[in-house]
Enzyme design. Structure first.
Site, PDB file in Angstrom:
ATOM      1  N   CYS A 157      -2.974  -6.157  19.920  1.00 56.03           N
ATOM      2  CA  CYS A 157      -1.633  -5.415  19.849  1.00 56.03           C
ATOM      3  C   CYS A 157      -1.983  -3.860  19.430  1.00 56.03           C
ATOM      4  CB  CYS A 157      -1.095  -6.084  18.598  1.00 56.03           C
ATOM      5  SG  CYS A 157       0.202  -4.986  17.774  1.00 56.03           S
ATOM      6  N   CYS A 200       2.782 -11.439  19.041  1.00 63.08           N
ATOM      7  CA  CYS A 200       1.859 -10.587  17.930  1.00 63.08           C
ATOM      8  C   CYS A 200       2.582 -11.105  16.736  1.00 63.08           C
ATOM      9  CB  CYS A 200       1.735  -9.109  17.897  1.00 63.08           C
ATOM     10  SG  CYS A 200       1.113  -8.310  16.519  1.00 63.08           S
ATOM     11  N   HIS A 234       3.962   1.655   2.328  1.00 64.80           N
ATOM     12  CA  HIS A 234       5.252   0.988   1.972  1.00 64.80           C
ATOM     13  C   HIS A 234       6.010   1.647   0.889  1.00 64.80           C
ATOM     14  CE1 HIS A 234       2.552  -2.765   3.132  1.00 64.80           C
ATOM     15  NE2 HIS A 234       3.426  -2.790   4.118  1.00 64.80           N
ATOM     16  N   HIS A 253      -1.722  -3.651  15.445  1.00 66.97           N
ATOM     17  CA  HIS A 253      -2.388  -4.556  14.611  1.00 66.97           C
ATOM     18  C   HIS A 253      -3.928  -4.578  15.172  1.00 66.97           C
ATOM     19  CE1 HIS A 253       1.313  -5.531  12.954  1.00 66.97           C
ATOM     20  NE2 HIS A 253       0.827  -5.719  11.829  1.00 66.97           N
ATOM     21  N   CYS A 303       3.142  -8.521  13.985  1.00 68.84           N
ATOM     22  CA  CYS A 303       4.619  -7.489  14.334  1.00 68.84           C
ATOM     23  C   CYS A 303       5.601  -8.841  14.289  1.00 68.84           C
ATOM     24  CB  CYS A 303       4.432  -6.963  15.674  1.00 68.84           C
ATOM     25  SG  CYS A 303       3.537  -5.541  16.027  1.00 68.84           S
ATOM     26  N   LYS A 339      -3.170  -2.574   5.686  1.00 66.85           N
ATOM     27  CA  LYS A 339      -3.978  -3.456   4.852  1.00 66.85           C
ATOM     28  C   LYS A 339      -4.995  -4.327   5.887  1.00 66.85           C
ATOM     29  CE  LYS A 339      -3.884  -4.830   1.265  1.00 66.85           C
ATOM     30  NZ  LYS A 339      -4.577  -4.373  -0.153  1.00 66.85           N
ATOM     31  N   HIS A 395       0.903  -1.389   0.069  1.00 67.22           N
ATOM     32  CA  HIS A 395       0.054  -0.003   0.020  1.00 67.22           C
ATOM     33  C   HIS A 395       1.008   1.223   0.063  1.00 67.22           C
ATOM     34  CE1 HIS A 395       0.879   0.653   4.404  1.00 67.22           C
ATOM     35  NE2 HIS A 395       0.449  -0.467   4.731  1.00 67.22           N
ATOM     36  N   LYS A 451      -2.179   4.619  11.820  1.00 67.50           N
ATOM     37  CA  LYS A 451      -1.201   4.026  10.855  1.00 67.50           C
ATOM     38  C   LYS A 451      -2.117   3.446   9.773  1.00 67.50           C
ATOM     39  CE  LYS A 451       2.582   0.783  10.401  1.00 67.50           C
ATOM     40  NZ  LYS A 451       2.711  -0.711  10.403  1.00 67.50           N
TER      41      LYS A 451
HETATM   42  N1  MSP Z   1       9.505  -7.147   7.469  1.00 67.96           N
HETATM   43  C1  MSP Z   1       9.777  -6.037   8.200  1.00 67.96           C
HETATM   44  C2  MSP Z   1      10.989  -5.265   8.215  1.00 67.96           C
HETATM   45  C3  MSP Z   1      12.209  -5.987   8.100  1.00 67.96           C
HETATM   46  S1  MSP Z   1      13.515  -5.265   7.843  1.00 67.96           S
HETATM   47  C4  MSP Z   1      14.675  -6.153   8.301  1.00 67.96           C
HETATM   48  C5  MSP Z   1       8.366  -5.172   8.273  1.00 67.96           C
HETATM   49  N2  MSP Z   1       7.641  -5.263   6.903  1.00 67.96           N
HETATM   50  S2  MSP Z   1       6.261  -4.317   6.923  1.00 67.96           S
HETATM   51  O1  MSP Z   1       6.211  -4.691   5.351  1.00 67.96           O
HETATM   52  O2  MSP Z   1       5.425  -4.688   7.517  1.00 67.96           O
HETATM   53  O3  MSP Z   1       6.644  -2.871   6.813  1.00 67.96           O
HETATM   54  C6  MSP Z   1       7.722  -2.370   6.101  1.00 67.96           C
HETATM   55  C7  MSP Z   1       7.752  -0.801   6.381  1.00 67.96           C
HETATM   56  O4  MSP Z   1       6.648  -0.481   5.814  1.00 67.96           O
HETATM   57  C8  MSP Z   1       8.245  -0.704   7.590  1.00 67.96           C
HETATM   58  O5  MSP Z   1       9.141   0.288   7.590  1.00 67.96           O
HETATM   59  C9  MSP Z   1       6.851   0.231   7.942  1.00 67.96           C
HETATM   60  O6  MSP Z   1       6.833   1.048   8.974  1.00 67.96           O
HETATM   61  C10 MSP Z   1       6.519   0.726   6.726  1.00 67.96           C
HETATM   62  N3  MSP Z   1       4.990   1.186   6.743  1.00 67.96           N
HETATM   63  C11 MSP Z   1       4.061   0.188   6.716  1.00 67.96           C
HETATM   64  N4  MSP Z   1       2.876   0.770   6.975  1.00 67.96           N
HETATM   65  C12 MSP Z   1       3.002   2.367   6.955  1.00 67.96           C
HETATM   66  C13 MSP Z   1       2.453   3.452   6.836  1.00 67.96           C
HETATM   67  N5  MSP Z   1       1.044   3.583   6.743  1.00 67.96           N
HETATM   68  N6  MSP Z   1       3.154   4.586   6.886  1.00 67.96           N
HETATM   69  C14 MSP Z   1       4.462   4.585   6.596  1.00 67.96           C
HETATM   70  N7  MSP Z   1       5.167   3.550   6.592  1.00 67.96           N
HETATM   71  C15 MSP Z   1       4.317   2.238   6.868  1.00 67.96           C
HETATM   72  O7  MSP Z   1       8.011  -4.307   8.960  1.00 67.96           O
END
Ligand code: MSP
Length: 519
Positions: free
Chosen positions: A155, A130, A24, A158, A133, A308, A21, A305
């Site tokens: 959590c 969780c 990311h 989430h 997370c 999905k 989304h 935040k």
């Molecule tokens: N797999 C772990 C990271 C491992 S790094 C060694 C993870 N993955 S994630 O897919 O959940 O998230 C990846 C990144 O996307 C994180 O930095 C997270 O903060 C960012 N974001 C996910 N949702 C977000 C928002 N709504 N806003 C900004 N960034 C967000 O965590």
């Protein structure tokens, strides 16, 4: 210490349980803008991104979809995560998957070394976990559930129930590194940025560090613990190592020395792993700690935040299909102070697109190219005697170049863009004041007309270079229209004002065409 001109930047690796989304995509764009800027400043730049494919979360999603976790990961990587990079125009140098052999083998090598050196022991753990997370949670991190989860603890990130786990695991002696971590934060105040993130990290470490459970034995989707194949490596311990396995750790010492240490860009929700656990792991292995860890804010929806799992995720293509990838990149980098949370709204995006990109920059570019075409027959004019106003534009080109590069070095992306935008506004003001269209009607003002157009042309070229890390598509088109030599991406962004002018301009289509939005 790596060579001074080496710049290695990483994004977190993304869980493949679902499609991306815009949250990311936000992390990706920020890292890409920084990488492009450093690359165009002549640094030996490397940008890494990738996917995090092990652990319970992926295993459960795959099982629920009736496929193996590897099949699921392959599908998501090919159909969603790699295409995302094209959708938002990210120029990464490498893409690592935690299922790559180069990663798995060297995770084992790293772990074995820590085990041999006495940093790992067997222990028992009981606590709340969780799966969203992939992290054990303290009770203080849980909140009362609502709706279908009423009466349960969930959590805070989430909003889903946590699971009570009791396991016999291998533990990493994180606690042994508390003093060295505190010394690190003290000696290098910019190791964790922004300041708010640093304070949070200091608070956690000062209040005491618990050892980390680094293996799991209740499922087998992960890297096998090398001395005990009834356990797989805990997904976070595995994932963090991607930053070194991707650049030769354990395999190619020269490449590793050339790239490491990295600047990590992460969301603030995963700061503890990056700013506390990861440096402790590196210290245990006798490796250099990262260059820095920047924890950016969240994209919020309704004050929470975007995610999905909460069904608030917006697909990046929903925005780029209408506005284009440049506008996506510009909007999120400009509208949100990098390091703080920000709310996305279609109204704000559409308003900034119209006012700043279409009317501000795009219209400036079209006007200058069109006037040179019309009044100078397409030949790039040369300046004669300069007025104060002309000189002021030239000086601003130098100042904007310097200010934006120094902002980028501080990771202040929003400030870098704002510094460049002063030049957009100044050039628009300059044209309004100088009225080249009126000068064109007076033959005796020919020299003045050419000087004004030459000044505006030069400012526009500087802008093309300065904005190329953020707006790669539009600035490439503009560069071609300016008739300047080479490509815009080959220009030094830290010396943007020194670009070499061309001989003739070429037609320029609208950089930011009108869009019809129904919001
Ligand atoms: N797999 C772990 C990271 C491992 S790094 C060694 C993870 N993955 S994630 O897919 O959940 O998230 C990846 C990144 O996307 C994180 O930095 C997270 O903060 C960012 N974001 C996910 N949702 C977000 C928002 N709504 N806003 C900004 N960034 C967000 O965590």
């Amino acid at each position: 210490m790596a060579d001074a001109s080496s710049f290695y930047i990483t994004t977190p690796i993304f869980y493949v349980n679902d499609v991306p989304h815009i949250g990311h995509a936000y992390t990706e764009v920020a890292a890409d803008v920084l990488a492009r800027w450093h690359r165009q400043a002549g640094e030996d730049t490397w940008m890494l991104t990738g996917t995090d494919e092990h652990g319970q979360k992926i295993l459960r999603t795959a099982t629920a979809n009736g496929v193996t976790p590897k099949e699921w990961a392959d599908k998501l990587v090919d159909e969603a995560w790699k295409p995302l990079l094209e959708t938002i125009d990210v120029a990464n140098d490498d893409f690592i998957r935690t299922t790559d052999a180069r990663h798995e083998l060297n995770v084992q090598k790293f772990l074995q070394q820590l085990y041999d050196d006495g940093h790992i022991y067997t222990g028992e753990y009981e606590g709340y976990y969780c799966v969203g997370c992939e992290e054990y949670k303290q009770e203080s991190e849980l909140v009362p559930g609502v709706g279908e989860y009423e009466g349960q603890l969930v959590c805070a990130i989430h909003s889903k129930p946590v699971e009570r786990l009791h396991e016999k695991n291998y533990f990493f002696r994180t606690s042994a590194f508390a003093d060295r971590l505190l010394a690190l934060y003290e000696e290098r105040p910019d190791f964790v940025q922004p300041e708010s993130a640093r304070n949070e990290v200091l608070g956690w470490v000062r209040s005491g560090l618990a050892d980390l459970s680094i293996s799991r034995s209740t499922f087998d989707w992960g890297v096998k613990v090398p001395w005990d194949d009834t356990h797989v490596v805990y997904v976070w311990f595995d994932a963090l190592l991607n930053y070194i396995t991707a650049v030769g750790y354990g395999e190619d010492d020269a490449e590793f020395a050339r790239r490491w240490p990295a600047q990590h860009i992460v969301g603030k929700d995963i700061l503890r792993f990056h700013a506390v656990i990861w440096p402790a792991m590196l210290m245990a292995a006798g490796l250099e700690v990262p260059r820095g860890v920047f924890g950016h804010g969240w994209l919020l929806v309704g004050g929470e935040k975007m995610s999905k799992s909460k069904l608030t995720g917006i697909a990046p293509s929903q925005i780029t299909d209408t506005f284009g990838s440049d506008a996506f990149r510009y909007y999120f980098m400009r509208a949100i102070h990098f390091g703080q949370d920000g709310s996305f709204s279609w109204e704000d995006l559409a308003a900034r697109y119209q006012a700043e990109l279409a009317n501000g920059f795009g219209n400036l570019a079209s006007r200058v190219i069109a006037m040179i075409t019309r009044y100078c027959d397409g030949e790039v004019p040369r300046a004669a005697e300069r007025s104060d106003a002309d000189r002021e534009i030239g000086e601003l080109e130098t100042r904007a170049t310097q200010a934006s590069w120094s902002a980028i070095q501080r990771l202040a992306i929003h400030d870098a863009i704002a510094a460049a935008w002063e030049l957009v506004d100044a050039l628009n003001g300059y044209l309004t004041a100088e009225e080249p269209w009126s000068l064109a009607k007076q033959p005796q003002q020919r020299e003045r007309l050419e000087t004004v157009l030459a000044t505006a042309y030069h400012g526009l070229g500087t802008l093309a270079v300065l904005l190329s890390p953020v707006l790669p598509q539009a600035t490439a088109k503009l560069w071609a229209a300016l008739g300047a030599p080479g490509t815009v991406q080959e220009q030094r962004v830290d010396r943007a004002h020194e670009w070499s002018v061309g001989d003739r301009v070429a037609p320029l289509e609208a950089l930011f065409p009108r869009v019809e939005v129904s919001v």
